[in-house]
Design a protein around this motif. Structure first.
Motif, PDB file in Angstrom:
ATOM      1  N   ASN A 243       0.867  -1.321  -0.080  1.00 31.18           N
ATOM      2  CA  ASN A 243      -0.089  -0.073  -0.027  1.00 31.18           C
ATOM      3  C   ASN A 243       0.840   1.381   0.032  1.00 31.18           C
ATOM      4  OD1 ASN A 243      -3.101  -0.256   0.158  1.00 31.18           O
ATOM      5  ND2 ASN A 243      -2.328  -1.782   1.440  1.00 31.18           N
ATOM      6  N   ALA A 278      -7.899  -7.860   3.371  1.00 37.63           N
ATOM      7  CA  ALA A 278      -7.426  -6.561   3.170  1.00 37.63           C
ATOM      8  C   ALA A 278      -6.334  -6.639   2.132  1.00 37.63           C
ATOM      9  CB  ALA A 278      -6.617  -6.355   4.552  1.00 37.63           C
ATOM     10  N   GLN A 347      -9.426  -3.488  12.363  1.00 41.74           N
ATOM     11  CA  GLN A 347      -8.775  -2.626  11.383  1.00 41.74           C
ATOM     12  C   GLN A 347      -8.610  -3.089   9.889  1.00 41.74           C
ATOM     13  OE1 GLN A 347      -5.338  -2.026  13.976  1.00 41.74           O
ATOM     14  NE2 GLN A 347      -5.836  -0.071  14.403  1.00 41.74           N
ATOM     15  N   HIS A 348      -8.399  -4.287   9.768  1.00 42.40           N
ATOM     16  CA  HIS A 348      -7.992  -4.873   8.647  1.00 42.40           C
ATOM     17  C   HIS A 348      -9.307  -4.880   7.826  1.00 42.40           C
ATOM     18  CE1 HIS A 348      -4.343  -6.019  10.120  1.00 42.40           C
ATOM     19  NE2 HIS A 348      -3.931  -5.961   8.738  1.00 42.40           N
ATOM     20  N   LEU A 351      -9.670  -1.522   6.529  1.00 43.03           N
ATOM     21  CA  LEU A 351      -8.690  -1.167   5.535  1.00 43.03           C
ATOM     22  C   LEU A 351      -9.498  -1.639   4.217  1.00 43.03           C
ATOM     23  CD1 LEU A 351      -5.917  -0.147   4.411  1.00 43.03           C
ATOM     24  CD2 LEU A 351      -4.908  -2.288   5.152  1.00 43.03           C
ATOM     25  N   ILE A 388     -10.573   2.910  12.180  1.00 45.12           N
ATOM     26  CA  ILE A 388      -9.052   2.441  12.462  1.00 45.12           C
ATOM     27  C   ILE A 388      -8.333   3.186  13.488  1.00 45.12           C
ATOM     28  CG2 ILE A 388      -7.068   2.051  11.044  1.00 45.12           C
ATOM     29  CD1 ILE A 388      -8.733   1.287   8.468  1.00 45.12           C
ATOM     30  N   SER A 404      -1.195  -0.224  11.712  1.00 44.25           N
ATOM     31  CA  SER A 404      -2.615  -0.153  10.723  1.00 44.25           C
ATOM     32  C   SER A 404      -3.179   1.140  10.571  1.00 44.25           C
ATOM     33  CB  SER A 404      -3.661  -1.311  11.235  1.00 44.25           C
ATOM     34  OG  SER A 404      -2.897  -2.358  11.221  1.00 44.25           O
ATOM     35  N   VAL A 408      -3.381   3.891   7.166  1.00 48.13           N
ATOM     36  CA  VAL A 408      -4.418   4.143   6.494  1.00 48.13           C
ATOM     37  C   VAL A 408      -4.275   5.849   6.384  1.00 48.13           C
ATOM     38  CG1 VAL A 408      -5.892   4.584   8.575  1.00 48.13           C
ATOM     39  CG2 VAL A 408      -6.753   3.974   6.503  1.00 48.13           C
TER      40      VAL A 408
END
Length: 453
Positions: A243, A278, A347-348, A351, A388, A404, A408
């Protein structure tokens, strides 16, 4: 090539790494180039306390004594070359402190979402008898201190060089199955590589790409629960790096022994499903797909998975306590979770949602029409980013959650302009970059300028 509209490739992230298939992975080799002359100083052994000195929670191991050193080859610091095995107990207090630093400070990052704590347990047991693994641990500990505390950079390079000598020979030996210690050493040195700055002036290798690790897994590694734990570490790491460098991951998920269906499973598997999804959303966001119809169908399938995961996951994945904001001065949502895999899953999944919303296969006119009607994806993306980050700030005991959150913020920070939010987001990003110690992937300075901080 799909373009994720809210993502920006920062000048500091370096060159995008190409993805090749496992079958085409090159024979293992190591390329050593010069180390820049401004990194000659060797630091001291004592580690200052504070939240920016480690990846782990407070209470990390601190070596209390200082020992000013003039050379990384000083016998008291680096053990003599050419040894098949270091003495045990370790004779060097400094090397023992590096091993302790890994077990108490770095292993929680490797063991995130792993209730068995494979890395801490396995390395604690195997390091006394495996010099390759021990050198990998000493290298990554010294490199993390170099990145976050600005010391031991030359010592880290020396340990990495020694580790690679035996690691490369084992990786190129296709006649024998590889031990878990070799896989562990390779995974640890991958982490080492990401902490090396500047990339073009430090020791570089072609040995530790995810594709080569896949090749190892497919043909020359004993299967074990540790193997699965190691590849989960690689998957999380690759999702972060892909990412930040805006490239797909490849088919790594297929080799991680994760049940990606949505049938009944353990809570741990539900978390792994979120992590895997994710990664798949990352592939979609940065991958090539010239067929509009196929791309639209795949996007709908991936987004449906997010919705279905939310609907079918066990009740324990809901926060035990939630409020709209953390405090009067902090507008991010307050959400308490019981375990690290609950935090990682939330969180994932968010994401994945961010990446899919940002790469929604719509025409330009459709996007403009949505904005005019007040239905732009931007606010939905901001909501996921807030979740997140709120999860990270509400559960500080799970330090990898900072990573994480930092990710983001780095890829979506441009969507925020409220000074109250941007000030908090900048602090979260700063903490994440300090803890992770991956200087070549930092975005903080870009966003500092954008937000006028």
């Amino acid at each position: 090539m799909k373009t994720v509209f809210c993502m920006t490739q920062y000048p500091s992230t370096g060159t995008t790494r190409p993805v090749s298939s496992p079958a085409k992975a090159p024979e293992v080799e190591v390329i050593q180039s010069r180390v820049s002359a401004d990194r000659n100083s060797v630091g001291v052994v004592d580690f200052p306390e504070g939240p920016q000195s480690s990846l782990s929670s407070p209470g990390v191991y601190i070596e209390p004594e200082s020992n000013h050193l003039s050379s990384p080859a000083t016998p008291e610091v680096v053990s003599p070359e050419g040894l098949d095995q270091l003495s045990w107990p370790l004779e060097s207090r400094f090397e023992a402190s590096l091993l302790k630093y890994f077990l108490t400070t770095l292993s929680p990052w490797f063991d995130y979402c792993d209730p068995q704590q494979h890395f801490r347990t396995y390395i604690g047991n195997a390091a006394p008898t495996d010099i390759t693994l021990l050198y990998a641990v000493l290298a990554v500990s010294a490199r993390h201190q170099s990145s976050s505390l600005h010391r031991h950079s030359h010592i880290a390079d020396e340990y990495q060089k020694r580790c690679l000598r035996s690691l490369i020979a084992a990786l190129n030996d296709e006649a024998n199955a590889l031990k878990d210690t070799i896989l562990a050493s390779a995974v640890i040195l991958r982490f080492f590589e990401e902490m090396t700055e500047p990339p073009e002036e430090s020791i570089r290798t072609h040995t530790l790409s995810a594709q080569l690790l896949l090749r190892i897994r497919e043909g020359h590694v004993y299967r074990s629960s540790f193997t699965d734990a190691a590849f989960l570490v690689v998957l999380r790491s690759e999702t972060y790096v892909a990412n930040m460098t805006q490239r797909p991951i490849g088919n790594l998920v297929d080799h991680c022994n994760i049940d990606t269906s949505l049938g009944p499973a353990s809570e741990g598997m539900w978390a792994l499903r979120a992590i895997a999804h994710a990664a798949k959303a990352t592939d979609f966001a940065y991958g090539d797909d010239d067929d509009a119809a196929s791309s639209k169908a795949r996007w709908e399938s991936l987004m449906q998975y997010v919705d279905d995961w939310e609907r079918l996951c066990p009740p324990s994945f809901q926060p035990m306590y939630a409020r709209p904001q953390i405090s009067a001065s902090n507008p991010f949502p307050h959400m308490w979770y019981a375990n690290d895999y609950h935090v990682a899953a939330r969180q994932h999944i968010e994401l994945a949602r961010v990446l899919l919303l940002a790469s929604n296969a719509q025409s330009c006119l459709a996007r403009i029409r949505q904005r005019r009607m007040g239905q732009s994806n931007d606010e939905c993306i901001r909501d996921s980013v807030r979740i997140i980050c709120g999860v990270c700030m509400s559960n500080p005991e799970f330090v990898p959650a900072q990573i994480s959150a930092g990710l983001v913020i780095a890829i979506c920070g441009e969507l925020f302009d409220d000074p109250t939010e941007t000030k908090i987001l900048f602090q979260v990003l700063s903490d994440a970059e300090s803890h992770l110690g991956w200087p070549c992937l930092k975005a903080k300075e870009y966003l500092r300028g954008l937000w006028h901080l």
